[in-house]
Design a protein around this motif. Structure first.
Motif, PDB file in Angstrom:
ATOM      1  N   VAL A  34      74.240  34.106  39.208  1.00 30.76           N
ATOM      2  CA  VAL A  34      74.887  34.795  40.323  1.00 30.76           C
ATOM      3  C   VAL A  34      76.336  35.141  39.976  1.00 30.76           C
ATOM      4  CG1 VAL A  34      75.677  34.536  42.712  1.00 30.76           C
ATOM      5  CG2 VAL A  34      73.368  33.797  42.081  1.00 30.76           C
ATOM      6  N   ALA A  38      78.126  38.953  39.973  1.00 30.80           N
ATOM      7  CA  ALA A  38      79.293  39.300  40.774  1.00 30.80           C
ATOM      8  C   ALA A  38      80.282  40.162  40.001  1.00 30.80           C
ATOM      9  CB  ALA A  38      79.976  38.032  41.270  1.00 30.80           C
ATOM     10  N   GLU A  44      74.860  46.045  42.733  1.00 31.21           N
ATOM     11  CA  GLU A  44      75.201  44.974  43.656  1.00 31.21           C
ATOM     12  C   GLU A  44      74.370  43.737  43.323  1.00 31.21           C
ATOM     13  OE1 GLU A  44      75.504  45.992  47.836  1.00 31.21           O
ATOM     14  OE2 GLU A  44      75.651  48.116  47.313  1.00 31.21           O
ATOM     15  N   ALA A  45      74.784  42.610  43.836  1.00 29.40           N
ATOM     16  CA  ALA A  45      74.094  41.347  43.571  1.00 29.40           C
ATOM     17  C   ALA A  45      73.424  40.838  44.837  1.00 29.40           C
ATOM     18  CB  ALA A  45      75.080  40.303  43.061  1.00 29.40           C
ATOM     19  N   ALA A  46      72.307  40.158  44.663  1.00 24.91           N
ATOM     20  CA  ALA A  46      71.602  39.533  45.789  1.00 24.91           C
ATOM     21  C   ALA A  46      70.842  38.327  45.268  1.00 24.91           C
ATOM     22  CB  ALA A  46      70.657  40.520  46.458  1.00 24.91           C
ATOM     23  N   ALA A  61      75.810  31.418  46.717  1.00 29.10           N
ATOM     24  CA  ALA A  61      76.148  32.833  46.957  1.00 29.10           C
ATOM     25  C   ALA A  61      77.659  33.036  47.027  1.00 29.10           C
ATOM     26  CB  ALA A  61      75.504  33.305  48.252  1.00 29.10           C
ATOM     27  N   TRP A  62      78.088  34.183  46.519  1.00 29.67           N
ATOM     28  CA  TRP A  62      79.464  34.608  46.715  1.00 29.67           C
ATOM     29  C   TRP A  62      79.581  35.171  48.130  1.00 29.67           C
ATOM     30  CZ3 TRP A  62      83.412  36.143  42.759  1.00 29.67           C
ATOM     31  CH2 TRP A  62      83.207  35.476  41.553  1.00 29.67           C
ATOM     32  N   THR A  65      77.370  38.198  49.503  1.00 32.03           N
ATOM     33  CA  THR A  65      76.138  38.383  48.725  1.00 32.03           C
ATOM     34  C   THR A  65      74.934  38.420  49.661  1.00 32.03           C
ATOM     35  OG1 THR A  65      77.055  37.208  46.822  1.00 32.03           O
ATOM     36  CG2 THR A  65      74.659  37.419  46.921  1.00 32.03           C
ATOM     37  N   ARG A  66      74.069  39.402  49.482  1.00 34.22           N
ATOM     38  CA  ARG A  66      72.838  39.489  50.276  1.00 34.22           C
ATOM     39  C   ARG A  66      71.893  38.362  49.874  1.00 34.22           C
ATOM     40  NH1 ARG A  66      72.261  45.092  52.049  1.00 34.22           N
ATOM     41  NH2 ARG A  66      73.940  46.314  51.107  1.00 34.22           N
TER      42      ARG A  66
END
Length: 198
Positions: A34, A38, A44-46, A61-62, A65-66
């Protein structure tokens, strides 16, 4: 502009190194992946997790983040969630590959300019590191988890084998023997590195 998302799947992890708590090991590996996402500029990240793993997803999660809750740790529910969010392309990658470099993710997404699906093998003992697809995912793409899937398996339901292209493989840490493949010269994977004693 093409909207892309790379989703870390919290895959089952049945082992940890001696003296390392299993949950801490799993969290460290996934958090390293993760953290890499980022920093990506082109996607994008999820995170994707089953109900049992939502707490872990929220922990690593950041901000912003989804997190996609999925019924099973398989590819199609994640691709469907990403399509619903308006993404044009998505990659689903395993959360047990802490030292994966960003260029490997780029190579997984790049073929989608001309192919419907791209896969990155995981190396021995089989399975995939990741699956990428243009969205919505093609109707012929069968659902699989990353442990049991392969390029050959995904090609069986494709209208032509060329619709599924293979990209360079990347190792996952699925057992003690895989630790030998870790490259201490690679930047990143700090959480996993710390648990292994630096």
């Amino acid at each position: 502009m093409t909207r892309r998302v790379v989703v870390v799947m919290l895959v089952p992890v049945p082992w940890s190194p001696p003296g390392v708590d299993l949950r801490a090991w799993r969290a460290a590996m996934a958090e390293d992946v993760v953290d890499l996402l980022a920093k990506l500029a082109t996607a994008e990240a999820a995170i994707a997790a089953t109900a049992d793993d939502l707490a872990l997803a929220e922990e690593i999660a950041w901000p912003g983040t989804r997190i996609y809750q999925v019924p099973t740790p398989t590819v199609l529910p994640v691709l469907a969630a990403a399509a619903k969010d308006g993404f044009d392309e998505a990659a689903v990658i395993a959360g047990d590959a802490p030292d994966v470099p960003g260029m490997t993710l780029g190579k997984l997404l790049r073929p989608l300019d001309g192919k419907a699906v791209a896969v990155a093998p995981a190396g021995p003992p089989g399975g995939l590191f990741g699956v990428a697809a243009r969205l919505p995912a093609p109707d012929w793409l069968a659902d699989h988890d990353l442990d049991s899937a392969s390029a050959a398996l995904l090609r069986r339901t494709a209208p032509s084998p060329g619709e599924v292209t293979s990209t360079p493989q990347w190792r996952r840490l699925r057992g003690p023997a895989d630790l030998a493949g870790l490259d201490i010269a690679l930047e990143g994977w700090d959480n996993t590195r710390t648990l292994l004693g630096g």
